[in-house]
Scaffold this active site. Structure first.
Site, short mmCIF file in Angstrom:
data_model
loop_
_atom_site.label_atom_id
_atom_site.label_comp_id
_atom_site.label_asym_id
_atom_site.label_seq_id
_atom_site.Cartn_x
_atom_site.Cartn_y
_atom_site.Cartn_z
N CYS A 197 12.87 56.91 -58.17
CA CYS A 197 12.74 58.22 -59.11
C CYS A 197 12.99 59.35 -58.34
O CYS A 197 12.09 59.97 -57.41
CB CYS A 197 11.73 58.39 -60.03
SG CYS A 197 11.51 59.89 -60.69
N CYS A 236 10.80 62.63 -59.12
CA CYS A 236 9.40 62.61 -58.73
C CYS A 236 9.21 62.52 -57.03
O CYS A 236 8.38 62.96 -56.68
CB CYS A 236 9.05 60.99 -58.85
SG CYS A 236 9.53 60.50 -60.57
N ASP A 237 10.21 61.94 -56.31
CA ASP A 237 9.97 61.46 -54.90
C ASP A 237 10.96 62.20 -53.93
O ASP A 237 10.57 62.31 -52.79
CB ASP A 237 10.01 60.22 -54.62
CG ASP A 237 8.98 59.37 -55.36
OD1 ASP A 237 7.72 59.99 -55.65
OD2 ASP A 237 9.04 58.32 -55.80
#
Ligand code: NAP
Length: 307
Positions: free
Chosen positions: A134, A137-138
Site C-alpha cells: 500500500c 499507507c507507507d
C-alpha cells in the site's frame, strides 16, 4: 429476517445497499473491517464519472458510505464464514465467526479481492519492515530513499508514479517487456525522470537483516542476476477473489463466483457483485453497477415470490 443482506462494504456492496433500500428492501451490510474496500488504499481516482478533478480513494468511499447511511442502511461488523441456502424456496443462512448465524431472504456477496503476494524469500519476513502492499499507507516512510515497485498493471503504474512524491528513485520491475496497464499510465511513468523501468525482470529474493536493504533481480531473457540496493519494496501483482468461505460449486477455475449478466449465482436469491465475480473488469464504476444490478435483481426475485 432481513430482505437483503450484503456481505462487504466496498463500492459494489455500498451501491447494492443504496439501490436495495431505495427499492424498499430492509437491508443490512456485514463488513469484516471498515467500509470502503480496496479503494481506501488508492491515492487518487481519476476515472470515476462526475469528478472533474481526481478524487481521493478515501474521500470517494467515505461519500458512498455516508450516502448509504443517510438512506438508512445499517452496517455491522462481522466475519462471514459460510453462506448456505436452507432449501430451494427457503432463506439463506450466513454463518459468522464467533456469532449467531443471520438469515435473509436474499444475499449479495461483494467481498472483493485481496492483494496477491510474490511468494519469494524475504517477502513475509520483511512485510512491514520495508515490504509493503500500500503506497498510500507507507509511501511517506521512504522520503529520500530508493524503492522498488513490482508489477506492470494499472496499480503498479499508478503507485510507482505516486511514490515519486517521496522516494528519490523508483525502480519499476516488470516480468515482461511490455506493461499491462493503461496507455495513459504507461506514458506518465515513462515520462517521469524519477522512475527507472526494469523490464523482463523478476525479484528472486528480498534481502536485509533488521529491515530491507536490497533485492536480488533476475533478467528472464539473459538469466543475469544482480543485487539492487533499495530500502522499500512495493508489490502490486494483482488480486485474488475473497471466496475462501464459499462452496466450490459456486466458483470457476480462478475461484471467482460464477454469475450471469444479472449477477445471479447458481442459487436462487444469491447474487455476487464487483471484483469477486466472474468476468469482472475490476473498475470502481463497474463494481457499483454490479451492486445496483444485483439489488434490483433481488427486488425482482422477492416480488416474484409474493405473486
Ligand atoms: P493486474 O492488472 O492483474 O496486473 C498485475 C501485474 O502484476 C501484471 O503486470 C502481471 O504481469 C504482474 N504479476 C502478476 N503476478 C506476478 C508475479 N508472480 N511476479 C511478477 N509479476 C507478476 O492487477 P492490478 O494492477 O492490481 O489491477 C487489478 C485490476 O484493477 C485491473 O483490472 C485494473 O485495470 C484495475 N484497476 C483499475 C484502475 C483504474 O481504472 N484507475 C486502477 C487500479 C486498478 P503480466 O502483465 O506479465 O501478467
Amino acid at each position: 429476517m432481513k430482505d437483503l443482506i450484503i456481505i462487504g462494504a466496498g463500492p459494489a456492496g455500498l451501491s447494492a445497499a443504496i439501490y436495495g433500500i431505495r427499492a424498499g428492501l430492509d437491508c443490512l451490510i456485514i463488513e469484516r473491517y471498515s467500509p470502503g474496500g480496496q479503494v481506501m488504499n488508492t491515492d487518487m481516482v481519476e476515472n470515476y464519472p462526475g469528478f472533474v478533478d481526481p478524487v481521493g480513494g478515501w474521500e470517494l468511499m467515505s461519500r458512498m458510505e455516508e450516502q448509504a447511511r443517510r438512506l438508512g442502511v445499517e452496517i455491522t461488523s462481522g466475519d462471514v464464514v459460510s453462506v448456505e441456502k436452507k432449501s430451494d424456496a427457503g432463506s439463506l443462512v450466513i454463518g459468522l465467526a464467533g456469532g449467531d448465524p443471520l438469515e435473509a431472504r436474499t444475499v449479495i456477496i461483494a467481498t472483493g479481492a485481496s492483494f496477491r503476494r510474490l511468494g519469494v524469500p524475504g517477502e513475509a519476513e520483511f512485510t512491514g519492515r520495508g515490504v509493503s502492499y500500500c503506497a498510500t499507507c507507507d509511501g511517506a516512510f521512504f522520503k529520500g530513499r530508493e524503492v522498488v515497485v513490482v508489477g506492470g498493471g494499472d496499480v503498479a503504474l499508478e503507485e510507482a508514479h505516486f511514490l515519486t512524491r517521496f522516494a528519490s528513485r523508483v525502480y519499476l520491475v516488470h516480468r515482461r517487456d511490455e506493461f499491462r496497464g493503461a496507455k495513459i499510465l504507461q506514458d506518465r511513468v515513462l515520462a517521469d525522470s524519477k522512475i527507472t523501468t526494469v523490464m523482463d525482470t523478476v525479484v528472486s529474493s528480498i534481502n536485509g537483516s533488521q529491515k530491507v536493504s536490497g533485492v536480488l533481480l533476475k533478467n528472464r531473457k539473459t538469466g543475469d542476476e544482480r543485487e539492487l540496493p533499495v530500502e522499500g519494496v512495493f508489490i502490486f501483482v494483482g488480486w485474488d477473489p475473497n471466496t475462501g468461505y464459499l462452496p466450490a460449486g459456486l466458483l470457476n477455475e480462478n475461484r471467482e463466483i460464477i454469475v450471469d449478466m444479472n449477477m445471479n449465482t447458481k442459487i436462487p436469491g444469491l447474487y455476487a457483485a464487483g471484483d469477486i465475480r466472474s468476468g469482472s473488469k475490476r473498475q470502481i464504476v463497474m463494481a457499483c453497477a454490479d451492486g445496483a444490478t444485483a439489488a434490483l435483481e433481488a427486488y425482482n426475485y422477492l416480488s416474484s415470490l409474493q405473486k
